[in-house]
Enzyme design. Sequence first.
Site, PDB file in Angstrom:
ATOM      1  N   GLU A 120     -32.490   2.599  12.017  1.00 17.24           N
ATOM      2  CA  GLU A 120     -33.666   2.131  11.947  1.00 17.24           C
ATOM      3  C   GLU A 120     -34.728   3.271  13.018  1.00 17.24           C
ATOM      4  OE1 GLU A 120     -32.775  -2.468  12.978  1.00 17.24           O
ATOM      5  OE2 GLU A 120     -33.692  -1.228  14.507  1.00 17.24           O
ATOM      6  N   CYS A 361     -34.079  -2.839  19.594  1.00 20.06           N
ATOM      7  CA  CYS A 361     -32.950  -2.108  19.182  1.00 20.06           C
ATOM      8  C   CYS A 361     -32.082  -2.699  18.192  1.00 20.06           C
ATOM      9  CB  CYS A 361     -32.466  -1.570  20.253  1.00 20.06           C
ATOM     10  SG  CYS A 361     -31.148  -0.100  20.112  1.00 20.06           S
TER      11      CYS A 361
HETATM   12  N1  SAH Z   1     -27.624   4.030  23.660  1.00 19.91           N
HETATM   13  C1  SAH Z   1     -28.747   4.473  24.441  1.00 19.91           C
HETATM   14  C2  SAH Z   1     -30.055   4.294  23.693  1.00 19.91           C
HETATM   15  C3  SAH Z   1     -30.460   3.094  22.737  1.00 19.91           C
HETATM   16  S1  SAH Z   1     -31.060   1.733  23.484  1.00 19.91           S
HETATM   17  C4  SAH Z   1     -28.725   3.459  25.672  1.00 19.91           C
HETATM   18  O1  SAH Z   1     -28.048   2.526  26.089  1.00 19.91           O
HETATM   19  O2  SAH Z   1     -29.787   3.959  26.601  1.00 19.91           O
HETATM   20  C5  SAH Z   1     -32.534   1.820  24.004  1.00 19.91           C
HETATM   21  C6  SAH Z   1     -32.728   0.985  25.173  1.00 19.91           C
HETATM   22  O3  SAH Z   1     -32.891  -0.336  24.559  1.00 19.91           O
HETATM   23  C7  SAH Z   1     -31.475   1.031  26.022  1.00 19.91           C
HETATM   24  O4  SAH Z   1     -32.190   0.880  27.507  1.00 19.91           O
HETATM   25  C8  SAH Z   1     -31.052  -0.463  25.949  1.00 19.91           C
HETATM   26  O5  SAH Z   1     -30.322  -0.708  27.041  1.00 19.91           O
HETATM   27  C9  SAH Z   1     -32.111  -1.153  25.676  1.00 19.91           C
HETATM   28  N2  SAH Z   1     -31.781  -2.481  24.881  1.00 19.91           N
HETATM   29  C10 SAH Z   1     -31.140  -2.848  23.988  1.00 19.91           C
HETATM   30  N3  SAH Z   1     -30.955  -4.245  23.609  1.00 19.91           N
HETATM   31  C11 SAH Z   1     -32.369  -4.593  24.334  1.00 19.91           C
HETATM   32  C12 SAH Z   1     -32.747  -5.896  24.418  1.00 19.91           C
HETATM   33  N4  SAH Z   1     -32.242  -6.878  23.530  1.00 19.91           N
HETATM   34  N5  SAH Z   1     -33.707  -6.012  25.311  1.00 19.91           N
HETATM   35  C13 SAH Z   1     -34.391  -5.055  25.890  1.00 19.91           C
HETATM   36  N6  SAH Z   1     -33.551  -3.952  25.964  1.00 19.91           N
HETATM   37  C14 SAH Z   1     -32.778  -3.638  25.049  1.00 19.91           C
END
Ligand code: SAH
Length: 370
Positions: A120, A361
């Site tokens: 995505e 994400c």
């Molecule tokens: N793997 C990397 C980048 C990808 S996710 C990382 O962990 O930073 C990007 C951001 O979205 C990260 O801070 C992740 O923890 C957050 N994220 C993932 N799922 C989420 C959700 N359901 N609600 C809010 N933030 C979320």
Amino acid sequence: MNMKNKSKRAEGYEFVEDKQCERQLFESQKKFVLTGMNIRELESLIETLGEKKFRAKQVQQWIYKGVTEFSQMKNLPKTFLRKLESKSKISSCTIEAVRTSKNDGTKKFLIKLQDDNYIESVFMKYRYGNTICISSQSGCRMGCRFCASTMSGLMRNLSYGEMLEQVLTVENYTGEKINHIVVMGMGEPFDNYQNLAKFIEIVNSKEGLNIGMRNITVSTCGIIPRILNFAEDFPQVNLAISLHATGQNERSAIMPVNDKYKIDELIAACKIYIKKTNRRITFEYALVKDQNDTKQSVENLKKMLKGILCHVNLIPLNYVGEIDMKGSTRKDAERICRELNDSGIKATVRRELGADISGACGQLKLAKKS
Ligand code: SAH
């Protein structure tokens, strides 16, 4: 936090580099993908066609301008282009679906890779310019409990060409120039460091997309050795850390990576990073109702970040289904934000761009599967 449901996926893994990633991709294809080739690879391809290698630079200039057809490479002879087209294609990714937010025009792209894996990318319009959020892997093996991207585990690393294609594809589709890149889509960028590094170099180079280092942000769940490498390799690129909790057990319960790279060591690594780079770190903190948004958690957060050159990005947890976690209310997020600011820690509540189009994400890919 509920320890019972803790994902085991990220436990005991090794962070091996996927050095052969692009090579394997080339070999598995019938045609070379020009976007993913460096200048030397392009030169040798062009030489095998019986042509002069100086053409490689001309071809690359067109690729980075975002052409989609060989016929758009205006200054190149037609016979040469015909030969090149017989052995190669410009890009390998195709747009499978696009969702546009009615609220703010955010566009979310579901992109199909040539081996039928999906990723995505999200296009967002901010006052200061156009931003793309790109994926660094198809799937993810970090196992964060609240994240849709990791639910089916890791499919594979993306090559740097596939990261670049996301930018070029979205620029082409929207007709807009992208000024900012955030590597915050699907995947853990520091679990694919070599491709990430090449991607940043191309994006930043004058011959490439000419996007400034300070307009690029990479977000990690906290892979400490790579944070230290990043401070050396890309001191001007912005770093974001997904923190989401303030204690060892609390963080491990939602982020298995924290078993291997413990929160105290992570904060110590952040301090080293700041000392080396003199750059502010962004801490992402997804607010979960009655779990990490309590009075105690906020006090712990203040204590943990006191004196650290940082910015806290508060994100009310996006609902992803199947999990027993609920996002805090906007009102609570704003109150916590004020409390942090009052104690001298810079914080903002993230604008919820694209909330109506499965903003979080991995959500679009999840929807595709169901
Ligand atoms: N793997 C990397 C980048 C990808 S996710 C990382 O962990 O930073 C990007 C951001 O979205 C990260 O801070 C992740 O923890 C957050 N994220 C993932 N799922 C989420 C959700 N359901 N609600 C809010 N933030 C979320």
